[in-house]
Motif scaffolding. Sequence first.
Motif, PDB file in Angstrom:
ATOM      1  N   SER A 125     -34.961  48.453 -78.688  1.00  0.00           N
ATOM      2  CA  SER A 125     -34.879  48.284 -77.673  1.00  0.00           C
ATOM      3  C   SER A 125     -35.874  47.330 -76.522  1.00  0.00           C
ATOM      4  O   SER A 125     -36.448  47.229 -77.039  1.00  0.00           O
ATOM      5  N   PHE A 126     -35.285  46.884 -75.377  1.00  0.00           N
ATOM      6  CA  PHE A 126     -36.301  46.264 -74.563  1.00  0.00           C
ATOM      7  C   PHE A 126     -35.884  47.282 -72.896  1.00  0.00           C
ATOM      8  O   PHE A 126     -34.801  47.450 -72.498  1.00  0.00           O
ATOM      9  N   GLY A 127     -36.609  46.724 -71.733  1.00  0.00           N
ATOM     10  CA  GLY A 127     -36.600  46.882 -70.036  1.00  0.00           C
ATOM     11  C   GLY A 127     -37.156  47.899 -69.668  1.00  0.00           C
ATOM     12  O   GLY A 127     -38.312  47.758 -70.877  1.00  0.00           O
ATOM     13  N   TYR A 128     -36.830  48.649 -69.060  1.00  0.00           N
ATOM     14  CA  TYR A 128     -37.416  49.127 -68.499  1.00  0.00           C
ATOM     15  C   TYR A 128     -37.967  50.461 -68.686  1.00  0.00           C
ATOM     16  O   TYR A 128     -36.828  51.712 -69.931  1.00  0.00           O
ATOM     17  N   ASN A 129     -39.266  51.703 -68.630  1.00  0.00           N
ATOM     18  CA  ASN A 129     -39.256  52.602 -69.845  1.00  0.00           C
ATOM     19  C   ASN A 129     -40.383  53.361 -69.087  1.00  0.00           C
ATOM     20  O   ASN A 129     -41.423  54.027 -69.452  1.00  0.00           O
ATOM     21  N   LEU A 130     -40.770  53.692 -67.898  1.00  0.00           N
ATOM     22  CA  LEU A 130     -41.066  54.684 -66.923  1.00  0.00           C
ATOM     23  C   LEU A 130     -40.720  56.224 -67.803  1.00  0.00           C
ATOM     24  O   LEU A 130     -42.298  56.709 -67.758  1.00  0.00           O
ATOM     25  N   TYR A 131     -40.207  56.323 -68.078  1.00  0.00           N
ATOM     26  CA  TYR A 131     -39.784  57.720 -68.541  1.00  0.00           C
ATOM     27  C   TYR A 131     -39.743  57.821 -70.220  1.00  0.00           C
ATOM     28  O   TYR A 131     -39.600  58.679 -71.109  1.00  0.00           O
ATOM     29  N   GLY A 132     -39.939  56.749 -70.762  1.00  0.00           N
ATOM     30  CA  GLY A 132     -39.719  56.201 -72.863  1.00  0.00           C
ATOM     31  C   GLY A 132     -38.466  56.454 -73.295  1.00  0.00           C
ATOM     32  O   GLY A 132     -38.085  56.394 -74.362  1.00  0.00           O
ATOM     33  N   GLN A 133     -37.738  55.946 -72.475  1.00  0.00           N
ATOM     34  CA  GLN A 133     -36.590  55.399 -72.432  1.00  0.00           C
ATOM     35  C   GLN A 133     -36.470  54.444 -74.024  1.00  0.00           C
ATOM     36  O   GLN A 133     -35.279  54.864 -74.667  1.00  0.00           O
ATOM     37  N   LEU A 134     -37.631  53.711 -74.397  1.00  0.00           N
ATOM     38  CA  LEU A 134     -36.890  52.559 -75.068  1.00  0.00           C
ATOM     39  C   LEU A 134     -37.874  52.855 -76.642  1.00  0.00           C
ATOM     40  O   LEU A 134     -37.691  52.374 -78.116  1.00  0.00           O
ATOM     41  N   GLY A 135     -38.842  54.759 -76.447  1.00  0.00           N
ATOM     42  CA  GLY A 135     -38.706  55.643 -77.887  1.00  0.00           C
ATOM     43  C   GLY A 135     -39.796  55.013 -78.529  1.00  0.00           C
ATOM     44  O   GLY A 135     -39.519  55.284 -79.836  1.00  0.00           O
ATOM     45  N   ASP A 136     -40.441  53.673 -77.798  1.00  0.00           N
ATOM     46  CA  ASP A 136     -41.576  52.540 -79.069  1.00  0.00           C
ATOM     47  C   ASP A 136     -43.072  54.081 -78.506  1.00  0.00           C
ATOM     48  O   ASP A 136     -43.810  53.837 -78.565  1.00  0.00           O
ATOM     49  N   GLY A 137     -42.383  55.115 -77.943  1.00  0.00           N
ATOM     50  CA  GLY A 137     -43.761  56.095 -77.695  1.00  0.00           C
ATOM     51  C   GLY A 137     -44.919  55.670 -76.122  1.00  0.00           C
ATOM     52  O   GLY A 137     -45.751  55.818 -76.372  1.00  0.00           O
ATOM     53  N   SER A 138     -44.238  55.023 -75.815  1.00  0.00           N
ATOM     54  CA  SER A 138     -45.556  54.536 -75.196  1.00  0.00           C
ATOM     55  C   SER A 138     -43.886  54.810 -73.782  1.00  0.00           C
ATOM     56  O   SER A 138     -43.160  55.042 -73.391  1.00  0.00           O
ATOM     57  N   THR A 139     -45.030  54.073 -72.341  1.00  0.00           N
ATOM     58  CA  THR A 139     -44.163  54.067 -71.116  1.00  0.00           C
ATOM     59  C   THR A 139     -44.225  53.003 -70.356  1.00  0.00           C
ATOM     60  O   THR A 139     -43.556  52.383 -69.490  1.00  0.00           O
ATOM     61  N   LEU A 140     -44.889  51.573 -70.892  1.00  0.00           N
ATOM     62  CA  LEU A 140     -44.699  50.502 -71.326  1.00  0.00           C
ATOM     63  C   LEU A 140     -43.320  49.511 -71.034  1.00  0.00           C
ATOM     64  O   LEU A 140     -42.728  48.991 -71.929  1.00  0.00           O
ATOM     65  N   THR A 141     -42.430  49.093 -69.364  1.00  0.00           N
ATOM     66  CA  THR A 141     -41.867  48.026 -69.737  1.00  0.00           C
ATOM     67  C   THR A 141     -41.920  47.324 -70.424  1.00  0.00           C
ATOM     68  O   THR A 141     -42.571  46.485 -70.896  1.00  0.00           O
ATOM     69  N   ARG A 142     -40.768  46.934 -71.223  1.00  0.00           N
ATOM     70  CA  ARG A 142     -40.839  45.795 -72.291  1.00  0.00           C
ATOM     71  C   ARG A 142     -39.656  44.179 -71.993  1.00  0.00           C
ATOM     72  O   ARG A 142     -38.804  44.723 -71.433  1.00  0.00           O
ATOM     73  N   THR A 143     -40.701  43.199 -72.154  1.00  0.00           N
ATOM     74  CA  THR A 143     -38.990  41.967 -71.243  1.00  0.00           C
ATOM     75  C   THR A 143     -38.889  41.678 -72.326  1.00  0.00           C
ATOM     76  O   THR A 143     -37.994  40.715 -72.656  1.00  0.00           O
ATOM     77  N   SER A 144     -39.175  41.600 -73.745  1.00  0.00           N
ATOM     78  CA  SER A 144     -38.824  41.625 -75.250  1.00  0.00           C
ATOM     79  C   SER A 144     -39.053  42.926 -76.108  1.00  0.00           C
ATOM     80  O   SER A 144     -39.441  43.492 -75.671  1.00  0.00           O
ATOM     81  N   PRO A 145     -37.688  42.260 -77.263  1.00  0.00           N
ATOM     82  CA  PRO A 145     -37.408  43.773 -77.930  1.00  0.00           C
ATOM     83  C   PRO A 145     -38.526  44.134 -78.902  1.00  0.00           C
ATOM     84  O   PRO A 145     -39.594  43.747 -78.985  1.00  0.00           O
ATOM     85  N   VAL A 146     -38.768  45.550 -78.466  1.00  0.00           N
ATOM     86  CA  VAL A 146     -39.694  45.889 -80.059  1.00  0.00           C
ATOM     87  C   VAL A 146     -38.883  47.340 -80.437  1.00  0.00           C
ATOM     88  O   VAL A 146     -37.635  48.053 -80.247  1.00  0.00           O
ATOM     89  N   GLN A 147     -39.377  46.993 -81.498  1.00  0.00           N
ATOM     90  CA  GLN A 147     -38.965  48.432 -82.785  1.00  0.00           C
ATOM     91  C   GLN A 147     -39.275  49.514 -82.454  1.00  0.00           C
ATOM     92  O   GLN A 147     -40.362  49.845 -82.307  1.00  0.00           O
ATOM     93  N   ILE A 148     -38.028  50.279 -82.741  1.00  0.00           N
ATOM     94  CA  ILE A 148     -38.470  51.824 -82.946  1.00  0.00           C
ATOM     95  C   ILE A 148     -38.657  53.069 -84.311  1.00  0.00           C
ATOM     96  O   ILE A 148     -38.177  52.674 -85.207  1.00  0.00           O
TER      97      ILE A 148
END
Length: 539
Positions: free
Chosen positions: A182-205
Amino acid sequence: MNRYVAITAFVLLLIAYTSASEAAVRLRVSQSPPWALPGELFPVSVTVRALNADGTVDKTYVDPVTLAIKEGTGTEGATISGETVATPVEGIATFSELSINRIGRGYVLIAASGALSADSQPFTVGSGQVLLWGRNNYGQLGDGTNNNRNAPAIHPALTTVTAVSAGHTHTLALKDNDSVWSFGYNLYGQLGDGSTLTRTSPVQITNFTGVIALSAGEHHSMALKSDGTVWAWGYNGYGQLGDGTTTERHTPVQVSGLTGITAISAGGYHSLALKDDGTVWAWGNNWSGQIGNGSEDDQYLPVQVSGIRTAVAISAGDSHSVILTDDGTVWAFGNNADYQLGTSSVIYSDIPIAVSGVSGIKAVGAGNAHNLAVKTDGTEWAWGANGYYQLGDGTTTKRFTPASLTGPADIISTDAGYRHSTALRKNGGVWAWGYNYYGQLGDGTLTNRQVPKLITSLTDISCISAGGFHTAAIKMNLPVPFVWADVVTALRVTAGLQTINNVQFIRFDVEYTGASAARIDLHDVFRISRKVMGMEDNP
């Protein structure tokens, strides 16, 4: 005595009438793979149900059901392996351990039993490279920058992907090695990586496997596992994660009470799931009736959508929902301010209503406030909001009656973004139209398109996903064919390059073209194969 005979005859007649009225009248492919890999077992079993006229399963049906690749779909010459004939148990035929040998898009399975038949939803065999374009303010293109793109670009880290979903400001991808990124906006944890950090590169769940489908919504995400369970994460202010709370989740949690799910769709702030029995379940925000259960109360747990028993596809818009049933009818419910329910009134509906003026539909896509549909003849239809030409009819006039679009033909799937629209052709080409301020149409410009435009830079596409203001697609990893026919040995060798898990392989298909049966000499195969690959002959 005569009275008893008459009563007995009446009872027998009643039994015969009841049996006849409840006999199976059609089949429905209730589960099929969302994707597959060539030569490997499908990620799920295929199930086929024998249905009565009212959509219930005929549990007495025991006639054998045969499964095959529908003619004219997928790749020519492809074969399906495994047990392709099954006897229904309580009206349900199950086909396990199936595989298809050739890469291709738009495969459709046809189930047949006597005079009855039914098609599966289309799916792709093979993985591919992810392409992304459009708005990138939160890194939703995953290229390590915040620069918008008006033309598709291959993501170098996402080269063996089987599914991709573009949300409002984030993106999800499933690789063929069973990992979710997942990557992109993450204010609400929608990337699922356990953080609320927005990611501009893919991160694995991490610690999240068995996934076969993904769906990205406004600020939440959904995943479907091969065991039929649904998982969700991200914003949960309206209960759209379906765990019975409104607690934000930064890692996937299981949606309560759902099993046997075959498809999912994340909307603005609500969620949909299609069950193998043809029912649809919904939860989350319900201010305009987009849950479809006859109320306007938010639902923190899944509830059944009223009156739907034979659904084959679902799509959640911003505040409305769309369902396709097995007879080709489109149903819609929720917000109707822009006629997205297909009625001339702007009054919303909290139960599904049939969209008039269109029939024989095989695919649907719900956008922010407009809808797209594909007929069985491959034509594209649209209705609803049209302020940015998203209906593709050359005007900005909203429509409550679905209209056919000029241009797109041989369409196999379609997807609607916030204000733009896309359609995927059988040959892997893509049409796009509507709002293009951020380059989300991918035509190299920022010009809104009033009518569909063929995006010539996109070829061999197997999946298209329209997000808020960006778009994602999968370009198939097709083998590059080399063919050599040897008249002496009557051997025809086809070779191709194929990338699997970032490793490049050479695949050889050997065919004997002689008039009579003969033993194939491996030395001849090796010699001819070297010629195919441009190597010198080595005796």
